[in-house]
Design a protein around this motif. Structure first.
Motif, PDB file in Angstrom:
ATOM      1  N   PRO A 685       0.824  -1.209   0.000  1.00 33.53           N
ATOM      2  CA  PRO A 685       0.000   0.000   0.000  1.00 33.53           C
ATOM      3  C   PRO A 685       0.861   1.262   0.000  1.00 33.53           C
ATOM      4  N   GLY A 686       0.573   2.148  -0.898  1.00 29.45           N
ATOM      5  CA  GLY A 686       1.316   3.406  -0.986  1.00 29.45           C
ATOM      6  C   GLY A 686       2.592   3.325  -1.807  1.00 29.45           C
ATOM      7  N   GLN A 687       2.940   2.136  -2.298  1.00 29.89           N
ATOM      8  CA  GLN A 687       4.189   1.986  -3.059  1.00 29.89           C
ATOM      9  C   GLN A 687       3.997   2.477  -4.489  1.00 29.89           C
ATOM     10  N   LYS A 688       4.905   3.314  -4.933  1.00 28.88           N
ATOM     11  CA  LYS A 688       4.896   3.833  -6.302  1.00 28.88           C
ATOM     12  C   LYS A 688       6.289   3.627  -6.910  1.00 28.88           C
ATOM     13  N   SER A 689       6.331   3.614  -8.221  1.00 30.59           N
ATOM     14  CA  SER A 689       7.629   3.439  -8.881  1.00 30.59           C
ATOM     15  C   SER A 689       7.672   4.243 -10.169  1.00 30.59           C
ATOM     16  N   THR A 690       8.874   4.524 -10.607  1.00 36.86           N
ATOM     17  CA  THR A 690       9.058   5.269 -11.857  1.00 36.86           C
ATOM     18  C   THR A 690      10.400   4.916 -12.475  1.00 36.86           C
ATOM     19  N   PHE A 691      10.531   5.244 -13.759  1.00 36.69           N
ATOM     20  CA  PHE A 691      11.765   4.986 -14.508  1.00 36.69           C
ATOM     21  C   PHE A 691      12.039   6.219 -15.359  1.00 36.69           C
ATOM     22  N   VAL A 692      13.295   6.653 -15.375  1.00 37.50           N
ATOM     23  CA  VAL A 692      13.707   7.800 -16.189  1.00 37.50           C
ATOM     24  C   VAL A 692      14.983   7.424 -16.938  1.00 37.50           C
ATOM     25  N   LYS A 693      15.050   7.861 -18.177  1.00 37.35           N
ATOM     26  CA  LYS A 693      16.199   7.502 -19.020  1.00 37.35           C
ATOM     27  C   LYS A 693      16.708   8.737 -19.756  1.00 37.35           C
ATOM     28  N   MET A 694      18.041   8.818 -19.857  1.00 37.24           N
ATOM     29  CA  MET A 694      18.681   9.865 -20.655  1.00 37.24           C
ATOM     30  C   MET A 694      19.490   9.185 -21.747  1.00 37.24           C
ATOM     31  N   ALA A 695      19.199   9.547 -23.000  1.00 36.35           N
ATOM     32  CA  ALA A 695      19.955   9.009 -24.136  1.00 36.35           C
ATOM     33  C   ALA A 695      20.239  10.149 -25.092  1.00 36.35           C
ATOM     34  N   LEU A 696      21.136   9.923 -26.025  1.00 30.40           N
ATOM     35  CA  LEU A 696      21.459  10.974 -26.988  1.00 30.40           C
ATOM     36  C   LEU A 696      20.260  11.297 -27.858  1.00 30.40           C
ATOM     37  N   ARG A 697      19.491  10.245 -28.185  1.00 30.81           N
ATOM     38  CA  ARG A 697      18.235  10.437 -28.915  1.00 30.81           C
ATOM     39  C   ARG A 697      17.124   9.749 -28.133  1.00 30.81           C
ATOM     40  N   LYS A 698      15.931  10.249 -28.227  1.00 29.13           N
ATOM     41  CA  LYS A 698      14.840   9.724 -27.415  1.00 29.13           C
ATOM     42  C   LYS A 698      14.574   8.264 -27.714  1.00 29.13           C
ATOM     43  N   ILE A 770      24.590  13.791 -14.787  1.00 28.03           N
ATOM     44  CA  ILE A 770      23.324  13.268 -15.313  1.00 28.03           C
ATOM     45  C   ILE A 770      22.677  12.334 -14.295  1.00 28.03           C
ATOM     46  N   ALA A 771      23.477  11.456 -13.692  1.00 26.16           N
ATOM     47  CA  ALA A 771      22.942  10.502 -12.718  1.00 26.16           C
ATOM     48  C   ALA A 771      22.312  11.238 -11.536  1.00 26.16           C
ATOM     49  N   LYS A 772      22.984  12.244 -11.016  1.00 27.84           N
ATOM     50  CA  LYS A 772      22.441  13.020  -9.893  1.00 27.84           C
ATOM     51  C   LYS A 772      21.105  13.651 -10.282  1.00 27.84           C
ATOM     52  N   THR A 773      21.081  14.222 -11.470  1.00 29.00           N
ATOM     53  CA  THR A 773      19.880  14.919 -11.915  1.00 29.00           C
ATOM     54  C   THR A 773      18.713  13.961 -12.126  1.00 29.00           C
ATOM     55  N   LEU A 774      18.988  12.801 -12.735  1.00 27.43           N
ATOM     56  CA  LEU A 774      17.917  11.843 -12.987  1.00 27.43           C
ATOM     57  C   LEU A 774      17.324  11.311 -11.691  1.00 27.43           C
ATOM     58  N   VAL A 775      18.167  11.027 -10.708  1.00 30.07           N
ATOM     59  CA  VAL A 775      17.660  10.556  -9.413  1.00 30.07           C
ATOM     60  C   VAL A 775      16.738  11.614  -8.806  1.00 30.07           C
ATOM     61  N   LYS A 776      17.173  12.863  -8.847  1.00 28.02           N
ATOM     62  CA  LYS A 776      16.362  13.949  -8.291  1.00 28.02           C
ATOM     63  C   LYS A 776      15.034  14.071  -9.037  1.00 28.02           C
ATOM     64  N   ARG A 777      15.065  14.086 -10.364  1.00 27.07           N
ATOM     65  CA  ARG A 777      13.836  14.230 -11.155  1.00 27.07           C
ATOM     66  C   ARG A 777      12.881  13.066 -10.925  1.00 27.07           C
ATOM     67  N   SER A 781       9.111  13.243  -9.266  1.00 29.12           N
ATOM     68  CA  SER A 781       7.930  12.815 -10.024  1.00 29.12           C
ATOM     69  C   SER A 781       7.016  11.926  -9.194  1.00 29.12           C
ATOM     70  N   LEU A 782       7.529  11.385  -8.067  1.00 23.84           N
ATOM     71  CA  LEU A 782       6.746  10.492  -7.212  1.00 23.84           C
ATOM     72  C   LEU A 782       6.070  11.224  -6.055  1.00 23.84           C
TER      73      LEU A 782
END
Length: 783
Positions: A685-698, A770-777, A781-782
């Motif tokens: 209960p209350g668990q949420k998840s997300t995935f974020v990716k950075m690539a040169l092209r989408k 990039i890694a720091k920023t993606l973790v923060k974003r 988002s959650l």
């Protein structure tokens, strides 16, 4: 693409059985395998000749059972991305599946294939295996010194065995102890080297250092001077001997006799004592040490170092019976009755008979080195001739020179570039004025009324025949006479097994005791043999390795459970790093040496480097490992969601599936093991998840960095990928987040914590940001 056979598996058992045949691979989506076959990225010897199709085995499903989501391994990524239950309850996985490549790839690619895909490193994937990298069994990782802009920011993963360790007969984990020295952990380095070699104070001075021939720096500048660092470490070990040479805490009650106190016998004695066995060493000479004591000159290996090592062994409880000759003072059969096991390490001390005219007037090189006092006061003569091209011959020549001979000439069969002596020993001889004549063999001793006047030598066209077998070819018309009052023979040594007597039966091979290569067991039960008595003359480190193998064999025979590292054991997988300043340091450490004009027979020629100098040299080690990154998008999502991977052999936590030291595979799976299912626990209960990716092209591209996060319900999970050879669980970031609500400050702090262990190349520092920023974003988002 080369042709291959295609088969369709009817059952999983069929597929598993097929994979047990070399050159067989399975195919489901084929988006990875077909590309590697087309581009021939692997060695020809490893090329796939049979492809087994598993698409029709019914492994394409998504269903919930008893609160667990089960996904078949051949389920298409497109189906996972579009599944309502996955999008609603396992969002990170749906987002990760949707982020993979393009719609066409997702319509073909499977989740099992996405997890098991091979590395995407451009060196690994280069057409026609142009870069035979460490993951494919090659010498090293080209990213260490080449373009590495997309590679790991958390270091590399050790290959099963680095080239330097491969070259070492004892399999010493050289990168391992050099890394510990770089970290300032001299005690840890000491314990690691002693697992492979109990006498580094010897090998650090006189080892043939094959490891340096295998050093990958050789292709760029100069090999790491492993010998120099080992010598400093060894002196540290001696200074702190009470830490490292201790009697065992527990005795086994087993007794072992070792016949011969040379390198193999002493190594076996050490490892046997560490295991808790009671050890007695029988030595025919007045002092133990074998060649270390009696053949290697003191200016290379001071005798007090050998004596001190023997005392350390005695302090561990090892008993030495000196001046005791087998076959005379003790009987082989009686030893077998008295002891639980017997090991023969009697060496190779016998003078070979060459059939040379006047040979009886020459002096055996080992006898010369063993009894130098006899040759003092000019008795060696003004002109001395030596025959032989190995290290013993160099020792004989230099010793003769230092005894006062004005003209010392050395002749050997081999050409200069193939002389068996090390370059250091040849250089020492030349520096001291010894004349070396490569490519010359023996003809006859020149004498008058039994008095030596010189040695006639003849041109050797080649020491080997067309098959490479030792079979010297001579030009009988090209001869010369070298004047000499003494001719010293250093053309090898033989093995003498006459001490066994006529009634003692053991299998011999070419006059040597025959022993198996794995455990050194002989044809007699409970009897082992190691070192030169089994192989003929070899190296000190080779003898140490053989003694270690024999010790392991004895333990297994006696039922002693003590686990000793095997000389060629694979190292545990660990992250490794390269020191930037060490990488830029192109010149190897040079040992300080006494000038040639002040050298003598008893003072050590070279000096041990300081610990500071040795640590700087240790920084030059490339710490050869693989610095590729795991490219999977679904892997970090499954790890964040606490998934389990089911195979044909076992069930594995998703986090434990991945490896980077299992050949070209990115997983720990064996060659005949197949992923069959992925299982995800029901979200709390209350668990949420997300995935974020950075690539040169989408689309299309693999990630520069991606991250999956599960938050709420229980402890948070954060997993980065494309930043290390395996998916990287950011435990430090999880600790920052634990028990806290997500806000801007907490998210930023978690991002910083996620990369605290980063050790990027200069070209990959951007990925840290990039890694720091993606973790923060992702965290924000959650909210």
């Amino acid at each position: 693409m080369k042709p291959f056979n295609h088969k369709t598996a009817k059952t999983l058992d069929d597929a598993v059985a097929a994979l047990q045949i070399p050159g067989t691979e399975i195919i489901a989506g084929g988006t990875d395998l077909l590309g590697t076959l087309k581009d021939a990225v692997i060695r020809d010897s490893d090329y796939t000749n049979t492809v087994v199709d598993i698409k029709k085995l019914g492994l394409d499903y998504i269903r919930e059972e008893n609160g667990t989501l089960r996904i078949g391994a051949t389920t298409r990524l497109a189906d996972i991305a579009e599944s309502e239950v996955i999008r609603d309850r396992y969002t990170a996985l749906a987002e990760a599946a949707k982020a993979v490549a393009t719609p066409n790839i997702r319509n073909m690619g499977t989740i099992g294939g996405n997890l098991a895909q091979q590395p995407r490193c451009w060196y690994f994937r280069k057409l026609n295996n142009r870069f035979d990298c460490i993951r494919k069994g090659g010498p090293g990782c080209f990213a260490e010194t080449g373009d590495n802009r997309y590679h790991s920011i958390f270091g590399g993963v050790q290959a099963p065995q680095a080239q330097c360790a491969n070259k070492c007969p004892a399999g010493t984990d050289i990168p391992g102890y050099l890394e510990l020295i770089r970290k300032g952990d001299w005690d840890g380095a000491a314990r690691l080297i002693l697992k492979h070699n109990p006498m580094p104070m010897m090998t650090g001075r006189i080892c043939a250092h094959f490891c340096q021939d295998g050093c990958n720096r050789c292709s760029h500048d100069e090999a790491v001077n492993v010998n120099a660092v080992e010598r400093t470490l060894a002196d540290y070990i001696v200074e702190n001997a009470d830490k490292f040479y201790k009697a065992p805490e527990k005795e086994t009650g087993k007794t072992v006799a070792i016949i011969g106190g040379g390198p193999a016998g002493l190594a076996a004695a050490y490892y046997q004592r560490v295991a808790g066995n009671k050890v007695t060493v029988y030595e025919t000479k007045p002092e133990a040490g074998g060649m270390l004591m009696y053949a290697i000159p003191a200016y290379r290996l001071p005798k007090d170092i050998v004596r001190n090592f023997i005392k350390l062994l005695e302090g561990m409880g090892i008993e030495f019976k000196l001046n005791t000759t087998l076959g005379k003072d003790v009987d082989p059969v009686d030893l077998e009755r008295k002891f639980d096991s017997v090991l023969y390490t009697t060496g190779a001390w016998k003078r070979p008979v060459l059939g040379l005219a006047g040979e009886e007037l020459t002096v055996f090189g080992l006898d010369f080195l063993s009894d130098i006092e006899k040759w003092m006061d000019g008795k060696v003569g003004t002109d001395v001739m030596i025959s032989g091209g190995g290290n013993v011959a160099m020792d004989v020549a230099v010793t003769a020179k230092r005894l006062g001979a004005k003209n010392v000439t050395l002749a050997c069969l081999e050409p200069r570039d193939r002389m068996p002596a090390s370059e250091e020993e040849i250089g020492r001889a030349l520096e001291e004025g010894i004349k070396i004549l490569p490519g010359w063999g023996l003809s006859k001793v020149v004498e008058e009324s039994g008095v030596v006047k010189g040695l006639e030598i003849k041109r050797c066209l080649s020491p080997w025949d067309e098959t490479g077998r030792f079979n010297p070819q001579y030009d009988e018309n090209d001869k010369q006479v070298v004047a000499a009052q003494n001719v010293l023979m250093a053309t090898g040594q033989g093995v003498d097994t006459s001490f066994l007597g006529d009634k003692y039966t053991v299998q011999l091979n070419r006059g040597r005791i025959e022993a198996d290569e794995e455990e050194q067991a002989t044809s007699r039960e409970g009897v082992f043999a190691a070192g030169d008595v089994t192989t003929g003359t070899a190296t000190v480190i080779g003898g140490i390795a053989a003694g270690h193998r024999a010790s392991n064999g004895i333990n297994r025979y006696l039922g002693v459970s003590y686990q000793q590292i095997t000389p060629k054991a694979n190292r545990a997988e660990r992250y490794t790093t390269i020191c930037p300043s060490g990488l830029a340091n192109k010149c190897a450490l040079r040992l300080a040496e006494n000038p040639a004009n002040v050298r003598d027979l008893v003072t050590e020629d070279s000096l041990t480097p300081t610990r500071e100098a040795a640590a700087i040299e240790a920084e030059r080690c490339l710490n050869c490992g693989c610095y590729t990154v795991n490219p999977s998008d679904t892997a970090p999502a499954l790890i964040a969601l606490g998934a389990k991977i089911v195979t044909t052999a076992r069930t594995i936590d998703a986090e434990d599936l991945f490896a980077a030291n299992n050949g070209w595979s990115n997983t720990i799976l064996s060659e005949d093991e197949i992923i069959t299912e992925i299982r995800l626990p029901a979200p709390l209960p209350g668990q949420k998840s997300t995935f974020v990716k950075m690539a040169l092209r989408k689309s299309i591209d693999f990630p520069l960095v991606n991250v999956a996060i599960s938050y709420g319900g229980k402890a948070p999970r954060i997993c980065l990928n494309a930043v290390a050879p395996k998916p990287y669980r950011a435990y430090a970031a999880e600790e920052v987040l634990a028990g806290k609500a997500i806000d801007e400050a907490t998210a930023a702090a978690a991002g910083e914590a996620a990369v605290t262990e980063a050790v990027p190349f200069e070209a990959t520092k951007y990925k840290v940001q990039i890694a720091k920023t993606l973790v923060k974003r992702a965290l924000l988002s959650l909210k």
